[in-house]
Design a protein around this motif. Structure first.
Motif, PDB file in Angstrom:
ATOM      1  N   VAL A   1       0.708 -29.933 -21.545  1.00  0.00           N
ATOM      2  CA  VAL A   1       0.229 -29.818 -20.165  1.00  0.00           C
ATOM      3  C   VAL A   1       1.388 -29.422 -19.261  1.00  0.00           C
ATOM      4  N   ILE A   2       1.259 -28.290 -18.601  1.00  0.00           N
ATOM      5  CA  ILE A   2       2.188 -27.885 -17.548  1.00  0.00           C
ATOM      6  C   ILE A   2       1.342 -27.648 -16.301  1.00  0.00           C
ATOM      7  N   HIS A   3       1.512 -28.477 -15.302  1.00  0.00           N
ATOM      8  CA  HIS A   3       0.648 -28.396 -14.129  1.00  0.00           C
ATOM      9  C   HIS A   3       0.929 -27.146 -13.302  1.00  0.00           C
ATOM     10  N   TYR A   4      -0.100 -26.717 -12.599  1.00  0.00           N
ATOM     11  CA  TYR A   4       0.064 -25.607 -11.662  1.00  0.00           C
ATOM     12  C   TYR A   4       1.117 -25.970 -10.619  1.00  0.00           C
ATOM     13  N   SER A   5       1.768 -24.962 -10.085  1.00  0.00           N
ATOM     14  CA  SER A   5       2.703 -25.168  -8.988  1.00  0.00           C
ATOM     15  C   SER A   5       2.488 -24.075  -7.958  1.00  0.00           C
ATOM     16  N   ILE A   6       3.000 -24.272  -6.777  1.00  0.00           N
ATOM     17  CA  ILE A   6       2.843 -23.303  -5.695  1.00  0.00           C
ATOM     18  C   ILE A   6       4.188 -23.115  -4.995  1.00  0.00           C
TER      19      ILE A   6
ATOM     20  N   ILE B   1       0.379 -24.155 -27.338  1.00  0.00           N
ATOM     21  CA  ILE B   1      -0.718 -23.936 -26.392  1.00  0.00           C
ATOM     22  C   ILE B   1      -0.370 -24.660 -25.088  1.00  0.00           C
ATOM     23  N   ILE B   2      -0.483 -23.946 -23.981  1.00  0.00           N
ATOM     24  CA  ILE B   2      -0.193 -24.527 -22.667  1.00  0.00           C
ATOM     25  C   ILE B   2      -1.487 -24.602 -21.876  1.00  0.00           C
ATOM     26  N   VAL B   3      -1.762 -25.768 -21.290  1.00  0.00           N
ATOM     27  CA  VAL B   3      -2.912 -25.951 -20.401  1.00  0.00           C
ATOM     28  C   VAL B   3      -2.422 -26.612 -19.115  1.00  0.00           C
ATOM     29  N   HIS B   4      -3.312 -26.691 -18.121  1.00  0.00           N
ATOM     30  CA  HIS B   4      -2.885 -27.151 -16.798  1.00  0.00           C
ATOM     31  C   HIS B   4      -3.434 -28.512 -16.396  1.00  0.00           C
ATOM     32  N   CYS B   5      -4.143 -29.182 -17.298  1.00  0.00           N
ATOM     33  CA  CYS B   5      -4.649 -30.511 -16.956  1.00  0.00           C
ATOM     34  C   CYS B   5      -4.927 -31.288 -18.235  1.00  0.00           C
ATOM     35  N   GLU B   6      -4.976 -32.598 -18.095  1.00  0.00           N
ATOM     36  CA  GLU B   6      -5.171 -33.469 -19.246  1.00  0.00           C
ATOM     37  C   GLU B   6      -6.557 -33.297 -19.859  1.00  0.00           C
ATOM     38  N   SER B   7      -7.567 -33.036 -19.046  1.00  0.00           N
ATOM     39  CA  SER B   7      -8.918 -32.890 -19.596  1.00  0.00           C
ATOM     40  C   SER B   7      -9.007 -31.670 -20.505  1.00  0.00           C
ATOM     41  N   MET B   8      -8.293 -30.604 -20.149  1.00  0.00           N
ATOM     42  CA  MET B   8      -8.283 -29.413 -20.996  1.00  0.00           C
ATOM     43  C   MET B   8      -7.576 -29.708 -22.318  1.00  0.00           C
ATOM     44  N   LYS B   9      -6.496 -30.456 -22.259  1.00  0.00           N
ATOM     45  CA  LYS B   9      -5.788 -30.825 -23.487  1.00  0.00           C
ATOM     46  C   LYS B   9      -6.688 -31.659 -24.389  1.00  0.00           C
ATOM     47  N   ARG B  10      -7.353 -32.646 -23.816  1.00  0.00           N
ATOM     48  CA  ARG B  10      -8.251 -33.484 -24.625  1.00  0.00           C
ATOM     49  C   ARG B  10      -9.354 -32.644 -25.263  1.00  0.00           C
ATOM     50  N   ASN B  11      -9.874 -31.696 -24.501  1.00  0.00           N
ATOM     51  CA  ASN B  11     -10.953 -30.860 -25.004  1.00  0.00           C
ATOM     52  C   ASN B  11     -10.493 -29.997 -26.176  1.00  0.00           C
ATOM     53  N   LEU B  12      -9.309 -29.396 -26.064  1.00  0.00           N
ATOM     54  CA  LEU B  12      -8.810 -28.550 -27.150  1.00  0.00           C
ATOM     55  C   LEU B  12      -8.500 -29.358 -28.401  1.00  0.00           C
ATOM     56  N   ILE B  13      -7.933 -30.554 -28.207  1.00  0.00           N
ATOM     57  CA  ILE B  13      -7.642 -31.407 -29.360  1.00  0.00           C
ATOM     58  C   ILE B  13      -8.942 -31.804 -30.062  1.00  0.00           C
ATOM     59  N   LYS B  14      -9.963 -32.090 -29.283  1.00  0.00           N
ATOM     60  CA  LYS B  14     -11.267 -32.441 -29.853  1.00  0.00           C
ATOM     61  C   LYS B  14     -11.832 -31.281 -30.682  1.00  0.00           C
ATOM     62  N   LEU B  15     -11.523 -30.049 -30.257  1.00  0.00           N
ATOM     63  CA  LEU B  15     -12.025 -28.867 -30.957  1.00  0.00           C
ATOM     64  C   LEU B  15     -11.186 -28.500 -32.174  1.00  0.00           C
ATOM     65  N   GLY B  16     -10.008 -29.152 -32.325  1.00  0.00           N
ATOM     66  CA  GLY B  16      -9.195 -28.891 -33.507  1.00  0.00           C
ATOM     67  C   GLY B  16      -7.790 -28.413 -33.253  1.00  0.00           C
ATOM     68  N   ALA B  17      -7.396 -28.270 -31.988  1.00  0.00           N
ATOM     69  CA  ALA B  17      -6.016 -27.864 -31.695  1.00  0.00           C
ATOM     70  C   ALA B  17      -5.067 -29.008 -32.034  1.00  0.00           C
TER      71      ALA B  17
END
Length: 241
Positions: free
Chosen positions: A105-110, A82-98
């Motif tokens: 975490v792979i940050h957005y780039s431009i 699972i790839i997310v773009h910020c630490e808060s999203m990672k924490r949230n998914l782990i809390k839900l059972g991921a």
């Protein structure tokens, strides 16, 4: 066809696209879904019809409905990464059972060469810009804050062309010193940043990185960014840096 497009727009899920992808997936070793719109339904297919194809999904946005779907249907175990773009999203998914070891975490780039300071384009004094789709912005509070100030605010209140947001209209009372921009091309967006004194991102406090792309683009063009506090943008805007 128009019927499937309408259904997908309303449920914010690429069911038809995912069905086609599932049918073709067995000819490949890996499937990568670009967002939750395809990732969640593909997980459902894989839950019902197990396969040996490696499945990697990326989550860009988040909602309570998606959270309920993932947890009630037990979809995390069928995701290999699972790839997310910020630490808060990672924490949230782990809390839900991921699984933590599968969540990255792979940050957005431009494109920092395209979004760079432009010769001949200088900031216009008193011109502030803001942008982003309405579902992740609190434009009402921004308008209230700027009403009556001796500045001009120009708002491009929409997301990227692929966002397909259900409601991209600004319904708040618009002060006299605020104007709403039409949808901009990438070249026009670059000029939009270049002519601003600074950029304001009235992001709601969300678990995903709403506003991250705009913050990176503006910063790459040497424009200061002021953002409302949001846990999802904390990886990209660090106070004082």
């Amino acid at each position: 066809g128009s019927l499937f497009r309408r259904v997908e727009r309303e449920i914010r899920s690429d069911i038809y696209l995912t069905a086609i992808s599932w049918r073709k997936s067995r000819a490949y070793s890996t499937v990568f879904t670009w967002s939750e719109r395809a990732g969640i339904p593909f997980s459902g297919f894989r839950r019902l019809l197990p396969s040996n194809v490696r499945f990697v999904t990326m989550f860009q946005s988040w909602s309570k409905r998606q959270e309920v779907t993932l947890t009630r249907l037990g979809l995390f175990p069928v995701m290999d990464a699972i790839i997310v773009h910020c630490e808060s999203m990672k924490r949230n998914l782990i809390k839900l059972g991921a699984p933590a070891e599968k969540t990255h975490v792979i940050h957005y780039s431009i494109d920092q060469e395209f979004f760079s300071p432009q010769a001949g384009l200088t900031p216009e004094p008193g011109r502030i810009v803001s942008l982003g789709e309405t579902r992740s912005r609190d434009y009402a509070s921004l308008f209230q804050a700027i009403d009556g100030l001796p500045v001009r605010l120009e708002v491009a209140g929409y997301g990227h062309w692929y966002a397909r947001e259900k409601n991209n209209t600004l319904k708040e009372k618009i002060p006299a010193n605020v104007s709403i921009s039409r949808r901009l091309t990438h070249l026009e967006l670059r000029d939009f940043y270049a002519r601003s004194a600074f950029v304001v991102l009235p992001v709601q406090d969300l678990v995903y990185s709403a506003g991250a792309t705009a913050a990176l683009e503006a910063g790459s063009m040497a424009r200061a960014v002021i953002a409302f506090h949001s846990q999802g943008i904390a990886d990209y805007i660090i106070d004082g840096e």
